[in-house]
Scaffold this active site. Structure first.
Site, PDB file in Angstrom:
ATOM      1  N   ASP A 158      -3.001  -3.755  11.660  1.00 23.55           N
ATOM      2  CA  ASP A 158      -2.853  -4.364  10.333  1.00 23.55           C
ATOM      3  C   ASP A 158      -3.310  -5.818  10.412  1.00 23.55           C
ATOM      4  O   ASP A 158      -3.055  -6.507  11.395  1.00 23.55           O
ATOM      5  CB  ASP A 158      -1.399  -4.279   9.861  1.00 23.55           C
ATOM      6  CG  ASP A 158      -0.962  -2.835   9.577  1.00 23.55           C
ATOM      7  OD1 ASP A 158      -1.832  -1.960   9.440  1.00 23.55           O
ATOM      8  OD2 ASP A 158       0.260  -2.599   9.494  1.00 23.55           O
TER       9      ASP A 158
ATOM     10  N   HIS B  10      -2.328   1.950  15.231  1.00 23.45           N
ATOM     11  CA  HIS B  10      -1.511   3.057  14.747  1.00 23.45           C
ATOM     12  C   HIS B  10      -2.325   3.907  13.776  1.00 23.45           C
ATOM     13  O   HIS B  10      -3.405   3.494  13.343  1.00 23.45           O
ATOM     14  CB  HIS B  10      -0.220   2.536  14.108  1.00 23.45           C
ATOM     15  CG  HIS B  10      -0.428   1.513  13.033  1.00 23.45           C
ATOM     16  ND1 HIS B  10      -0.752   0.191  13.305  1.00 23.45           N
ATOM     17  CD2 HIS B  10      -0.380   1.598  11.684  1.00 23.45           C
ATOM     18  CE1 HIS B  10      -0.879  -0.472  12.178  1.00 23.45           C
ATOM     19  NE2 HIS B  10      -0.670   0.350  11.169  1.00 23.45           N
TER      20      HIS B  10
ATOM     21  N   LYS C 106       0.869  -1.179   0.000  1.00 22.34           N
ATOM     22  CA  LYS C 106       0.000   0.000   0.000  1.00 22.34           C
ATOM     23  C   LYS C 106       0.900   1.221   0.000  1.00 22.34           C
ATOM     24  O   LYS C 106       1.712   1.395   0.897  1.00 22.34           O
ATOM     25  CB  LYS C 106      -0.897  -0.027   1.240  1.00 22.34           C
ATOM     26  CG  LYS C 106      -1.886   1.084   1.309  1.00 22.34           C
ATOM     27  CD  LYS C 106      -3.085   0.605   2.129  1.00 22.34           C
ATOM     28  CE  LYS C 106      -3.837   1.724   2.776  1.00 22.34           C
ATOM     29  NZ  LYS C 106      -3.260   2.108   4.067  1.00 22.34           N
TER      30      LYS C 106
ATOM     31  N   HIS D  94      -5.978   2.001  13.419  1.00 20.40           N
ATOM     32  CA  HIS D  94      -6.280   0.638  12.970  1.00 20.40           C
ATOM     33  C   HIS D  94      -5.133  -0.266  13.375  1.00 20.40           C
ATOM     34  O   HIS D  94      -4.059   0.212  13.749  1.00 20.40           O
ATOM     35  CB  HIS D  94      -6.434   0.600  11.441  1.00 20.40           C
ATOM     36  CG  HIS D  94      -5.136   0.894  10.720  1.00 20.40           C
ATOM     37  ND1 HIS D  94      -4.627   2.167  10.607  1.00 20.40           N
ATOM     38  CD2 HIS D  94      -4.224   0.081  10.124  1.00 20.40           C
ATOM     39  CE1 HIS D  94      -3.466   2.122   9.968  1.00 20.40           C
ATOM     40  NE2 HIS D  94      -3.195   0.869   9.667  1.00 20.40           N
TER      41      HIS D  94
END
Ligand code: OGA
Ligand code: NI
Length: 354
Positions: A225, A280, A204, A223
């Site tokens: 990961d 984070h 990304k 969020h």
């Protein structure tokens, strides 16, 4: 084949920022943003720095540091990682140049209504949803056969070749790190490494333009990961990444020639909660763009994920349910991540007290 879910198509934030607006449009405006802990940044704790060359020469103290970093922080800076620095510089340059292309040239890589792979913004489910102050480009990169023919194969050269090298190198680096983690955890490596055979990798690219009201927008909201291990490259020296530590937002300073590594949800499940997938986010500023490349690594979608047998004991029963990896990823991509809510959904309720 894993899909990143669908997303409504929204305009480019980079183009919006070029219009020299003084107020951000309502859809990007977040009235009550959690402010970062701004005090004397020199006195803030920083995530640990781990030296891979020491880990590879069996340095016991460094291995202990790695274990501590994954248990207490879920994040660390990795130095002496062995990935060719001129290749990394070429990737950085290529990605910067990619974002500098005109919007017409980038249009061919735009997301489609069927799949959010490509250029645009993920997780936009309704017309009135708040948007991020960022453009992203998300692509599947490994195994090579899952690459979308309208994306990487159409990238300009030499970016395409450099990206190919970068993808393979980071895949190898991921396996090396996971293997060192198994040593730190004192568990049989094969059971874990077998799960990462033919590993699934996606990238990304995040482009955060400068913003006239930086305190009222968010580059990427809080969020965790979904995958096992994220390898983040901060392309320029602009700060913006923050991690949640004891309820406070701690900024992560870019360190030259380092990767920021973080534990994702899948690794938290595999390690039965010992290694933490940490929330984070990224904030933006009014002066300078920020670019980062997150490379996500995870087991293939057909693998069954559950806490590794050696890490489940009478004192520490399994904290997570057994799940098919692809089902977990699909649930994650189906809506905008909110903190660690996706992981909470697979948590076994009667937890031990920690
Ligand atoms: C992400 C992410 C942080 C950053 O893309 O998942 O957390 O610094 N990015 O861009
Ligand atoms: Ni992230």
């Amino acid at each position: 084949m894993l899909k990143f879910g669908t997303s409504l198509l929204v305009p480019s934030v980079q183009e919006l920022a070029k219009q020299r607006i003084t107020k951000v449009p309502e859809q990007y405006f977040h009235p009550n943003q959690d402010s970062p802990v701004i005090c004397n940044t020199n006195s803030l704790p920083q995530i640990p720095t781990i030296d891979l060359s020491k880990l590879l020469s069996e340095d016991a103290i460094e291995l202990e540091k790695l274990d501590h970093a994954c248990k207490e922080w879920g994040f660390f800076q990795l130095i002496n990682h062995g990935v060719n620095s001129s290749m990394v510089e070429n990737v950085k340059r290529g990605i910067q140049e990619f974002f500098d292309l005109s919007i017409e040239e980038k249009k061919q890589f735009w997301q489609t209504p069927e799949d959010s792979e490509g250029y645009g913004q993920m997780y936009v489910q309704s017309d009135d949803q708040k948007l991020d102050w960022a453009d992203t480009l998300i692509i599947h990169t490994l195994p090579p056969q899952i690459r979308n023919p309208r994306l990487i194969p159409c990238f300009p050269q030499p970016l395409r070749d450099n990206l190919e090298k970068y993808s393979f190198e980071l895949g190898k680096l991921c396996i090396t790190i996971i293997e060192r983690m198994t040593l730190a955890l004192k568990i049989e490596s094969n059971e874990v490494l077998e799960l990462f055979e033919n590993l699934n990798q996606s990238m990304k690219w995040n482009y955060y333009p400068p913003c006239p009201q930086p305190e009222n927008v968010i580059g990427i909201d809080s969020h965790s990961d979904v995958g096992a291990l994220t390898i983040l490259l901060q392309v320029n020296e602009t700060e913006g990444l923050q991690i949640k530590n004891e309820g406070k937002w701690i900024p992560i300073k870019p360190v030259s020639n380092a990767f920021v590594i973080n534990v994702g949800d899948t690794l938290e499940i595999l390690t039965n909660g010992l290694y933490k997938s940490i929330e984070h986010r990224a904030i933006v500023n009014s002066k300078k763009e920020r670019i980062s490349i997150a490379t996500f690594h995870r087991p293939q979608i057909d693998r069954v994920i559950s806490p590794i047998s050696n890490l489940v004991t009478a004192q520490r029963p399994a904290l997570f349910k057994k799940i098919v990896a692809g089902d977990y990823y699909k649930a994650f991509f189906s809506r905008k991540p909110q903190g660690k809510s996706c992981l909470d959904a697979v948590r076994i309720q009667n937890e031990i007290d920690e």
